[in-house]
Design a protein around this motif. Structure first.
Motif, PDB file in Angstrom:
ATOM      1  N   VAL A  39     -12.339  20.842  22.954  1.00 18.46           N
ATOM      2  CA  VAL A  39     -11.348  21.921  22.998  1.00 18.46           C
ATOM      3  C   VAL A  39     -12.023  23.280  23.139  1.00 18.46           C
ATOM      4  O   VAL A  39     -11.586  24.130  23.918  1.00 18.46           O
ATOM      5  N   ASP A  54     -12.880  24.095  26.652  1.00 18.71           N
ATOM      6  CA  ASP A  54     -11.800  24.014  27.640  1.00 18.71           C
ATOM      7  C   ASP A  54     -11.015  25.318  27.652  1.00 18.71           C
ATOM      8  O   ASP A  54     -10.354  25.660  26.663  1.00 18.71           O
ATOM      9  N   ARG A 114      -8.297  26.057  28.808  1.00 12.50           N
ATOM     10  CA  ARG A 114      -6.841  25.909  28.677  1.00 12.50           C
ATOM     11  C   ARG A 114      -6.386  26.088  27.224  1.00 12.50           C
ATOM     12  O   ARG A 114      -5.187  26.279  26.970  1.00 12.50           O
ATOM     13  N   TRP A 115      -7.314  26.015  26.305  1.00 13.56           N
ATOM     14  CA  TRP A 115      -6.978  26.236  24.900  1.00 13.56           C
ATOM     15  C   TRP A 115      -7.307  27.681  24.545  1.00 13.56           C
ATOM     16  O   TRP A 115      -8.440  28.117  24.664  1.00 13.56           O
ATOM     17  N   ARG A 116      -6.304  28.442  24.099  1.00 11.13           N
ATOM     18  CA  ARG A 116      -6.455  29.870  23.866  1.00 11.13           C
ATOM     19  C   ARG A 116      -5.958  30.235  22.470  1.00 11.13           C
ATOM     20  O   ARG A 116      -5.325  29.435  21.781  1.00 11.13           O
ATOM     21  N   ARG A 132      -6.242  27.111  18.147  1.00 11.71           N
ATOM     22  CA  ARG A 132      -6.009  27.252  19.583  1.00 11.71           C
ATOM     23  C   ARG A 132      -4.588  26.811  19.928  1.00 11.71           C
ATOM     24  O   ARG A 132      -3.972  26.013  19.217  1.00 11.71           O
ATOM     25  N   VAL A 133      -4.100  27.332  21.062  1.00 17.24           N
ATOM     26  CA  VAL A 133      -2.799  26.962  21.608  1.00 17.24           C
ATOM     27  C   VAL A 133      -3.025  26.528  23.046  1.00 17.24           C
ATOM     28  O   VAL A 133      -3.751  27.191  23.804  1.00 17.24           O
ATOM     29  N   ALA A 134      -2.413  25.404  23.436  1.00 17.43           N
ATOM     30  CA  ALA A 134      -2.575  24.901  24.801  1.00 17.43           C
ATOM     31  C   ALA A 134      -1.770  25.772  25.762  1.00 17.43           C
ATOM     32  O   ALA A 134      -0.557  25.908  25.624  1.00 17.43           O
ATOM     33  N   VAL A 170      -2.160  19.201  28.295  1.00 19.70           N
ATOM     34  CA  VAL A 170      -3.539  18.748  28.102  1.00 19.70           C
ATOM     35  C   VAL A 170      -3.527  17.305  27.600  1.00 19.70           C
ATOM     36  O   VAL A 170      -2.698  16.946  26.754  1.00 19.70           O
ATOM     37  N   SER A 207       1.220  23.540  22.534  1.00 18.91           N
ATOM     38  CA  SER A 207       0.788  22.769  21.366  1.00 18.91           C
ATOM     39  C   SER A 207      -0.218  23.578  20.551  1.00 18.91           C
ATOM     40  O   SER A 207      -1.141  24.180  21.096  1.00 18.91           O
ATOM     41  N   HIS A 208      -0.042  23.551  19.264  1.00 20.10           N
ATOM     42  CA  HIS A 208      -0.888  24.307  18.339  1.00 20.10           C
ATOM     43  C   HIS A 208      -1.886  23.363  17.694  1.00 20.10           C
ATOM     44  O   HIS A 208      -1.487  22.361  17.101  1.00 20.10           O
ATOM     45  N   LEU A 209      -3.181  23.648  17.831  1.00 16.05           N
ATOM     46  CA  LEU A 209      -4.221  22.774  17.302  1.00 16.05           C
ATOM     47  C   LEU A 209      -5.114  23.547  16.344  1.00 16.05           C
ATOM     48  O   LEU A 209      -5.651  24.606  16.698  1.00 16.05           O
TER      49      LEU A 209
END
Length: 400
Positions: free
Chosen positions: A76, A79, A81-83, A288-290, A294, A305-307
């Motif tokens: 992650v 990547d 794409r995860w912000r 991170r948020v997608a 993903v 999505s919240h990770l």
């Protein structure tokens, strides 16, 4: 009532924060280990182990997806794409327990690249080598005046604020105000994840605005990007330095022979800092948020999505580190800790915090070999991101 206060806005935000904390308590009481992490624990590592046991990605009842898996975390963080927020800088959609993420200046990877010309001169090798002399002077000056038995108030925080302030050009006359603002902003990173009391949220906002105003008054930081970098380093590197020192000293004093080993060879300070980043780092999690759909660990995650990545848990993963629950100064050829791997702590803050903590530990070991614990450390609650003692009682700090 303070000028500019908005009672209606305060009431609405205060109610949301209160409800979030109440839900946090209920979900934790029902056995959700991540909800318990958000509530706060003196020792969160058993909770991290419980999260790890639930698989590579655990969908918490709080609404967040949570991982303690080193492979997932590394994937992650690499990547784009995860912000930290939406692609347009907008906040992440609220979870049942809200995520208060927003486009913090300097937080995104592309922001780091854009701001590089402004932060690189502050942390390049030549600058940091010279800065170590400044840190050394601040350490010795603080030890000359040390009183009381709290390592955090008597040494770690004053050294962190004075040394960082000196690097960032804060005038000596403004250092007391700078230290106050940094202390008030300490919970900023936690507030992005765990609901804080309304008064603390407003204090954090005022502290960040105060730091921006302070740097705006310096001739060399008139440009907004320069101010943003200095505010970033103040809210990230100062607490990271202080808690890195505090966590290292606590671990060394708790490990039989640990403090004595460092005192016999103070050049082991970099090893002690590296081991602290594995064993009990000052930054425990990344969020991170997608920004797009993903696939992760075999699951299809939708945009938004919240990770939550428990990066501190990777340091206690026995597949990566033998004897993960022991603090050892002799570790070699093991994976780098995932602490400081991204977000607010990436690059400039990490480089500065590590350099300052190494000097602070070396000087303390040289000057205070008789340091010993005198009580139980005190930790903040609702602090799932930044970990370090509020108070660390010791004997021998004021010895001459």
């Amino acid at each position: 009532m303070p000028e500019g206060a908005n009672p209606a806005a305060d009431y609405e935000l205060g109610l949301r924060l209160l409800n979030a904390r109440a839900m946090q308590r209920v979900l934790g009481s029902m056995g959700d280990p991540y909800a318990l992490v958000l509530r706060g624990a003196d020792d969160p590592y058993p909770l991290y182990a419980a999260i790890r046991e639930r698989g590579p990605i655990y969908h918490s009842t709080t609404g967040s997806r949570v991982t303690a898996d080193p492979g997932v975390i590394a994937e992650v963080l690499a990547d784009p794409r995860w912000r930290m927020a939406g692609p347009d800088g907008s906040p992440a959609a609220e979870q049942p327990l809200p995520f208060y993420g927003y486009g913090t200046p300097g937080a995104e990877a592309d922001e780091h690249a854009r701001l590089r010309p402004h932060w690189q001169p502050l942390v390049d090798p030549e600058t940091l080598a010279a800065h170590r002399k400044t840190v050394e002077r601040e350490c010795l000056a603080r030890l000359d005046r040390a009183a009381g038995d709290d390592l955090m108030a008597g040494y770690a925080w004053p050294v962190a604020t004075a040394a960082t302030g000196a690097l960032l050009g804060v005038p000596a006359a403004a250092l007391p105000r700078y230290a106050e603002l940094c202390a008030d902003a300490e919970a900023l990173q936690d507030s992005l994840l765990a609901a804080q009391p309304l008064a603390l949220v407003r204090r954090i906002e005022d502290a960040v605005a105060g730091l921006d105003e302070l740097f705006g008054g310096l001739s060399e930081t008139k440009e907004s990007s320069d101010r943003a970098v200095r505010v970033l380093l103040s809210v990230a590197a100062v607490p990271a330095t202080a808690h890195l020192v505090g966590n290292a000293v606590h671990a060394l004093l708790a490990e039989p022979g640990g403090w004595a080993a460092l005192c016999r060879d103070p050049d082991l300070a970099p090893a002690a800092v590296a081991e602290t980043l594995r064993y009990d780092p000052p930054v425990q999690a990344e969020i991170r948020v997608a920004a797009a759909p993903v696939e992760l660990a075999g699951a299809e995650l939708p945009a938004g999505s919240h990770l939550v990545m428990i990066t501190a848990a990777a340091g206690r993963d026995e597949t990566r580190h033998p004897e993960p629950d022991r603090f050892r100064l002799d570790r070699q050829a093991e994976p780098e800790p995932l602490t400081f791997a991204g977000g607010l702590h990436h690059l400039p803050a990490a480089l500065l915090a590590r350099a300052q903590a190494e000097v602070a530990l070396r000087i303390l070991a040289e000057a205070r070999p008789n340091l010993r614990p005198s009580g139980t450390p005190v930790y903040r609650r609702r602090a799932p991101v930044v970990r370090g003692p509020v108070e660390l009682p010791v004997l021998g700090l004021g010895e001459t």
